[in-house]
Motif scaffolding. Structure first.
Motif, PDB file in Angstrom:
ATOM      1  N   MET A   1      -1.127  10.914   3.405  1.00  6.15           N
ATOM      2  CA  MET A   1      -0.570   9.706   3.992  1.00  6.15           C
ATOM      3  C   MET A   1      -0.431   8.647   2.904  1.00  6.15           C
ATOM      4  N   SER A   2       0.546   7.794   3.050  1.00  6.80           N
ATOM      5  CA  SER A   2       0.791   6.744   2.060  1.00  6.80           C
ATOM      6  C   SER A   2      -0.362   5.745   2.020  1.00  6.80           C
ATOM      7  N   VAL A   3      -0.471   5.046   0.911  1.00  6.48           N
ATOM      8  CA  VAL A   3      -1.529   4.056   0.719  1.00  6.48           C
ATOM      9  C   VAL A   3      -1.439   2.962   1.785  1.00  6.48           C
ATOM     10  N   LEU A 107     -13.358  -7.744   5.076  1.00 10.62           N
ATOM     11  CA  LEU A 107     -13.140  -6.329   5.377  1.00 10.62           C
ATOM     12  C   LEU A 107     -12.572  -5.606   4.161  1.00 10.62           C
ATOM     13  N   SER A 108     -13.113  -4.423   3.881  1.00 12.29           N
ATOM     14  CA  SER A 108     -12.626  -3.556   2.810  1.00 12.29           C
ATOM     15  C   SER A 108     -12.388  -2.168   3.379  1.00 12.29           C
ATOM     16  N   GLY A 109     -11.549  -1.404   2.705  1.00 13.59           N
ATOM     17  CA  GLY A 109     -11.273  -0.044   3.157  1.00 13.59           C
ATOM     18  C   GLY A 109     -11.097   0.890   1.981  1.00 13.59           C
ATOM     19  N   THR A 110     -10.511   2.029   2.229  1.00 11.52           N
ATOM     20  CA  THR A 110     -10.329   3.049   1.210  1.00 11.52           C
ATOM     21  C   THR A 110      -9.532   2.536   0.026  1.00 11.52           C
ATOM     22  N   TYR A 111      -8.430   1.834   0.284  1.00 16.19           N
ATOM     23  CA  TYR A 111      -7.541   1.375  -0.783  1.00 16.19           C
ATOM     24  C   TYR A 111      -7.532  -0.138  -0.978  1.00 16.19           C
ATOM     25  N   ALA A 141      -5.308  -0.688  -4.188  1.00 16.42           N
ATOM     26  CA  ALA A 141      -5.189   0.368  -5.193  1.00 16.42           C
ATOM     27  C   ALA A 141      -4.122   1.348  -4.731  1.00 16.42           C
ATOM     28  N   ASP A 142      -3.126   1.565  -5.571  1.00 14.89           N
ATOM     29  CA  ASP A 142      -2.029   2.468  -5.233  1.00 14.89           C
ATOM     30  C   ASP A 142      -2.045   3.653  -6.185  1.00 14.89           C
ATOM     31  N   ASP A 143      -2.472   4.799  -5.668  1.00 12.60           N
ATOM     32  CA  ASP A 143      -2.521   6.015  -6.476  1.00 12.60           C
ATOM     33  C   ASP A 143      -1.427   6.999  -6.071  1.00 12.60           C
TER      34      ASP A 143
END
Length: 178
Positions: A1-3, A107-111, A141-143
């Motif tokens: 899934m996209s960032v 709030l923080s998340g995976t990206y 963060a975009d990987d």
């Protein structure tokens, strides 16, 4: 899934589970611009991504600093003028906005990291739907450029076979790593 798709799902799931009374969360696609064409339960929150400025980390990962925008929509037919018999009901949307803010702040998340409120404003001309725009700054963060990102983790089984007689002497030091 996209960032950004993943980030949207993380935030919408978190809001749905943590904001009492919230009925609907969606990607902002202009639903509030023409309420006669879009039927959705209220209160609702619509999420959109603002401009992100990216810098490279030296790999195929970029880190962007930018805005995630939340449009909070609360239906309200009460009157807020001084002396109104239902003034408290008319102003209750402020309480709901604070619930949304309390859920989002930090709030923080995976990206994404630490949402921080940087702006809010009323959005007018929605008849009896009061819309408040909340804007939060964060790093994203975009990987997505890393082709190896979509690898599948295997769960290998490790088989160890012990032999009684080794063909040659083996010395294992403390720094030996398999």
């Amino acid at each position: 899934m996209s960032v950004k798709g993943h980030t949207h799902l993380e935030i919408s799931t978190f809001l749905s589970q943590n904001v009492e009374g919230l009925q609907y969360v969606d990607k902002d696609k202009g639903q509030l611009e023409d309420l006669s064409n879009h039927v959705f339960p209220r209160p609702a929150v619509f999420i959109s991504f603002g401009r992100f400025e990216y810098t490279s980390t030296g790999t195929k990962v970029k880190v962007g600093k930018g805005i995630i925008r939340f449009r909070v929509a609360v239906e309200n037919y009460a009157d807020s003028y001084t002396g109104s018999i239902n003034q408290q009901q008319a102003l209750a949307f402020f309480e709901f906005n604070e619930k949304v803010h309390q859920a989002l702040e930090g709030l923080s998340g995976t990206y994404f990291t630490n949402l921080t409120k940087v702006a809010d404003e009323d959005d007018a001309d929605h008849r009896n739907v009061i819309v408040t725009i909340l804007e939060y700054e964060c790093n994203l963060a975009d990987d997505s450029a890393d082709a190896k990102k979509s690898f599948v983790l295997a769960d290998p089984e490790l088989f160890i076979e012990h032999k009684k007689n080794l063909s040659k002497q083996v010395s294992i030091s403390d720094t030996f790593v398999i």
